[in-house]
Write a protein that holds these residues in place. Structure first.
Motif, short mmCIF file in Angstrom:
data_model
loop_
_atom_site.label_atom_id
_atom_site.label_comp_id
_atom_site.label_asym_id
_atom_site.label_seq_id
_atom_site.Cartn_x
_atom_site.Cartn_y
_atom_site.Cartn_z
N PRO A 200 102.82 97.64 102.96
CA PRO A 200 103.86 97.87 101.96
C PRO A 200 104.11 99.35 101.70
CG PRO A 200 102.29 96.21 101.21
CD PRO A 200 101.70 96.84 102.44
N LEU A 201 105.35 99.67 101.41
CA LEU A 201 105.74 101.04 101.09
C LEU A 201 105.87 101.27 99.59
CD1 LEU A 201 108.39 101.56 103.89
CD2 LEU A 201 106.32 102.92 103.60
N THR A 202 105.47 100.31 98.79
CA THR A 202 105.56 100.44 97.34
C THR A 202 104.85 101.71 96.87
OG1 THR A 202 105.49 98.02 97.18
CG2 THR A 202 105.11 99.27 95.16
N GLY A 203 105.58 102.52 96.11
CA GLY A 203 105.00 103.76 95.61
C GLY A 203 105.14 104.94 96.54
N THR A 204 105.95 104.80 97.59
CA THR A 204 106.24 105.94 98.46
C THR A 204 107.71 106.34 98.29
OG1 THR A 204 106.94 104.65 100.39
CG2 THR A 204 104.59 105.04 100.14
N TRP A 205 107.99 107.58 98.66
CA TRP A 205 109.35 108.11 98.54
C TRP A 205 109.57 109.09 99.66
CZ3 TRP A 205 112.25 112.50 98.00
CH2 TRP A 205 113.54 112.36 97.47
N PRO A 206 110.75 109.17 100.25
CA PRO A 206 111.92 108.32 100.00
C PRO A 206 111.79 106.94 100.65
CG PRO A 206 112.40 109.84 101.76
CD PRO A 206 111.03 110.20 101.28
N ARG A 207 112.66 106.04 100.28
CA ARG A 207 112.67 104.70 100.86
C ARG A 207 113.84 104.50 101.80
NH1 ARG A 207 109.57 101.01 98.04
NH2 ARG A 207 110.01 99.64 99.79
N GLU A 208 114.85 105.33 101.74
CA GLU A 208 116.01 105.17 102.62
C GLU A 208 115.78 105.92 103.92
OE1 GLU A 208 116.23 106.33 99.55
OE2 GLU A 208 117.28 104.82 98.39
N PRO A 209 116.14 105.34 105.06
CA PRO A 209 116.49 103.94 105.25
C PRO A 209 115.24 103.05 105.35
CG PRO A 209 116.69 105.13 107.31
CD PRO A 209 116.29 106.14 106.29
N ASP A 224 88.38 103.67 113.19
CA ASP A 224 88.83 103.97 111.84
C ASP A 224 90.26 103.49 111.61
OD1 ASP A 224 86.45 105.11 111.15
OD2 ASP A 224 87.23 107.13 110.83
N LEU A 225 91.13 103.65 112.62
CA LEU A 225 92.49 103.14 112.50
C LEU A 225 92.46 101.63 112.26
CD1 LEU A 225 94.61 104.91 115.28
CD2 LEU A 225 94.40 105.53 112.86
N ALA A 226 91.63 100.94 113.05
CA ALA A 226 91.55 99.48 112.93
C ALA A 226 91.04 99.06 111.55
CB ALA A 226 90.63 98.92 114.03
N LEU A 227 90.01 99.75 111.06
CA LEU A 227 89.47 99.41 109.74
C LEU A 227 90.49 99.66 108.65
CD1 LEU A 227 87.23 98.64 107.79
CD2 LEU A 227 86.36 100.99 107.97
N ALA A 228 91.10 100.84 108.67
CA ALA A 228 92.08 101.16 107.63
C ALA A 228 93.27 100.20 107.69
CB ALA A 228 92.55 102.60 107.78
N TYR A 229 93.73 99.89 108.89
CA TYR A 229 94.84 98.96 109.03
C TYR A 229 94.50 97.61 108.42
CZ TYR A 229 97.88 95.55 111.27
OH TYR A 229 98.72 94.48 111.51
N SER A 230 93.29 97.12 108.68
CA SER A 230 92.89 95.81 108.15
C SER A 230 92.86 95.81 106.63
CB SER A 230 91.52 95.41 108.70
OG SER A 230 90.48 96.20 108.14
N LEU A 231 92.63 96.97 106.03
CA LEU A 231 92.58 97.07 104.57
C LEU A 231 93.96 97.27 103.95
CD1 LEU A 231 89.53 99.51 104.38
CD2 LEU A 231 89.50 97.05 103.91
N LEU A 232 94.86 97.89 104.71
CA LEU A 232 96.18 98.24 104.17
C LEU A 232 97.23 97.16 104.38
CD1 LEU A 232 96.32 101.95 105.41
CD2 LEU A 232 96.03 101.19 103.03
N ALA A 233 97.05 96.32 105.40
CA ALA A 233 98.09 95.36 105.77
C ALA A 233 98.18 94.20 104.78
CB ALA A 233 97.81 94.82 107.17
N GLY A 234 99.37 93.64 104.67
CA GLY A 234 99.57 92.44 103.88
C GLY A 234 100.53 92.63 102.71
N PRO A 235 101.16 91.55 102.25
CA PRO A 235 102.14 91.63 101.16
C PRO A 235 101.52 92.14 99.87
CG PRO A 235 102.20 89.49 102.26
CD PRO A 235 100.97 90.17 102.75
N ASP A 236 102.37 92.76 99.03
CA ASP A 236 101.91 93.16 97.70
C ASP A 236 102.77 92.54 96.61
OD1 ASP A 236 104.25 94.62 97.95
OD2 ASP A 236 103.37 96.54 97.32
N GLY A 237 103.73 91.68 97.01
CA GLY A 237 104.57 91.03 96.03
C GLY A 237 105.68 91.91 95.49
N THR A 238 105.83 93.10 96.03
CA THR A 238 106.85 94.04 95.55
C THR A 238 107.76 94.49 96.67
OG1 THR A 238 105.37 94.82 93.81
CG2 THR A 238 107.25 96.22 94.36
#
Length: 468
Positions: A200-209, A224-238
């Motif tokens: 999710p990009l929630t809380g990042t700027w800019p969003r366009e496009p 480390d990429l694999a570990l971080a990706y596994s922690l960051l991926a997935g919906p946040d409802g926003t």
């Protein structure tokens, strides 16, 4: 031990903390000391996070008390300054946002903290995270730790330089067309741009496009990429683009039960490529073939029919220009390189915009057909190794091109939303890192993580660090 902490990856640091061989306070202090020692020459870190040592002490106390800890417990991380950080300056590379302190964390930041990681610092970027070099009116220019006279890339150049220089083991950044993978290649680290919407990009700027922006991790190792990706991926409802369940294809994939098929190319619509960059891609292909991967040279007709850079340029002006006008209204004296360039660019005619949209659809179809036959694509990350500061044109293999063309090998995967990874595999004749790029089918991050892990084990440049 503490003298070596700045060279370890995040996974290794987490293992040492869990084994009680080092404390979280020692790890965080080692990175703060490194920032103090080398950042004045590099200018990668722009804000230290208040309370990092206090958070590290709390992490040590929780561990000593037997609390359940996350996979990155006590490990410091840094964040590109386009991501909101609660109580910590988030100034977006512009004096227009000087002094801005968010109340909440971006989803990525919150998820890293939930995994036990300690926010250490914010890193530099171009104005509004738009440019191929990290420079702005507020916090200045970032230098490449391998050669201070060269760029560390953009727009995540502060993050890439901080990790390469040992100021941070792990970072979170964003990518519109080159911004994760290009800086990683310039500084000799690794970066993953996942499938669009996976993080999710929630809380990042800019969003366009929004359809072209991606968030992803940067690190010194594929694990480390694999570990971080596994922690960051997935919906946040926003974020309405983040819809795929977190568990889907998250992490470092295992070897499949059939031969892996990889195509490679150094042309096929990419424009001129530096001979040393092309040679590095060929060496990576040969290394994979020697490890039992089915590798063959390919071409992708869709890349040759519709130039991805031209498609991106026609879309981008139409969608970003109004947002740029709104963000800078009343602050015309605080505009820098990219906003001035964008606002001076003529509007894209609607007919051209529609044709660009149709070209992107053809590009998606072309990649869909390609990935019916291959598991991954190996190609350059950037057209050349890290370049001198401030260049507006490059001469590549005898051809002079606009600096924007540097992103030609990376932008196809933003337009299509395909996952792509950058990692180092070579060195130029003048000592600069050279990266290679791996791309895979939609939602097949584990495929490129597996191949990248294999390639990392075969790399002739493992564990090399800039001499600072």
């Amino acid at each position: 031990m503490t003298s070596d902490l700045n060279k370890l990856d995040a996974t290794g640091l987490a293992e040492l903390i869990r084994a009680r061989e080092v404390s979280a306070v020692e790890v965080v202090q080692a990175h703060l000391d490194r920032i103090k020692a080398v950042n004045p020459r590099i200018n990668a870190v722009v804000t230290l996070a208040d309370g990092a040592l206090d958070a590290a002490r709390a992490a040590d106390e929780a561990f000593a008390a037997g609390a359940e800890v996350g996979p990155l417990h006590g490990v410091p991380f840094t964040v590109k300054d386009s991501f909101d950080t609660a109580g910590v300056l988030t100034q977006r590379g512009s004096p227009i946002f000087a002094g801005r302190i968010p109340d909440t964390d971006a989803t990525c930041v919150a998820r890293m903290k939930r995994a036990g990681a300690v926010l250490l610092a914010k890193t530099n970027l171009p104005e509004f995270a738009y440019w191929i070099e990290s420079d702005n009116l507020l916090t200045g220019r970032t230098n490449n730790p391998w050669d201070l006279n060269r760029s560390s890339g953009g727009s995540s150049g502060g993050e890439s330089a901080a990790i390469a220089a040992g100021m941070s083991p792990l970072g979170v950044a964003s990518d519109l067309s080159i911004s994760l993978r290009g800086p990683a290649a310039d500084t000799g680290i690794s970066a993953l741009k996942p499938t669009h919407g996976r993080i999710p990009l929630t809380g990042t700027w800019p969003r366009e496009p929004r359809r072209d922006w991606h968030a992803g991790p940067m690190a010194r190792s594929i694990r480390d990429l694999a570990l971080a990706y596994s922690l960051l991926a997935g919906p946040d409802g926003t974020d309405g683009f983040a819809t795929v369940p977190r568990e889907f294809d998250a992490g470092l994939g295992a070897s499949p039960d059939r031969p892996v098929r990889v195509g490679w190319l150094v042309d096929s619509g990419l424009g001129p490529i530096d001979p040393e960059v092309a040679a590095t891609v060929r060496k990576a292909a040969e290394a994979l073939a020697g490890a039992g991967i089915r590798v063959e040279a390919v071409n992708i007709p869709a890349l040759e029919r519709d130039n991805p850079f031209e498609l991106f340029a026609r879309q981008h002006v139409m969608e970003m220009k109004p947002a740029m006008q709104e963000a800078t209204a009343g602050h015309e004296d605080r505009r820098f390189t990219y906003s001035k360039t964008m606002l001076a660019t003529p509007d894209t005619p609607v007919q051209d915009y529609v044709q660009a949209e149709q070209g992107v659809e053809r590009l998606r179809d072309g990649f869909a057909e390609y990935f019916q036959r291959y598991d991954a694509l190996l190609l350059p990350v950037t057209s050349i190794p890290a370049h001198a500061h401030g260049l507006k044109q490059f001469t590549i293999d005898g051809q002079t091109v606009d600096a924007f063309r540097l992103m030609t090998p990376t932008v196809p995967f933003n337009l299509t939303g395909l996952p792509a990874l950058s990692m180092r595999f070579g060195t130029s004749s003048d000592g600069m890192p050279i990266g290679v790029q791996l791309a895979a089918n939609w939602h097949s991050e584990s495929t490129i993580l597996y191949i990248a892990s294999l390639l990392e084990s075969l790399s002739p440049v493992r564990d090399q660090h800039p001499a600072l």
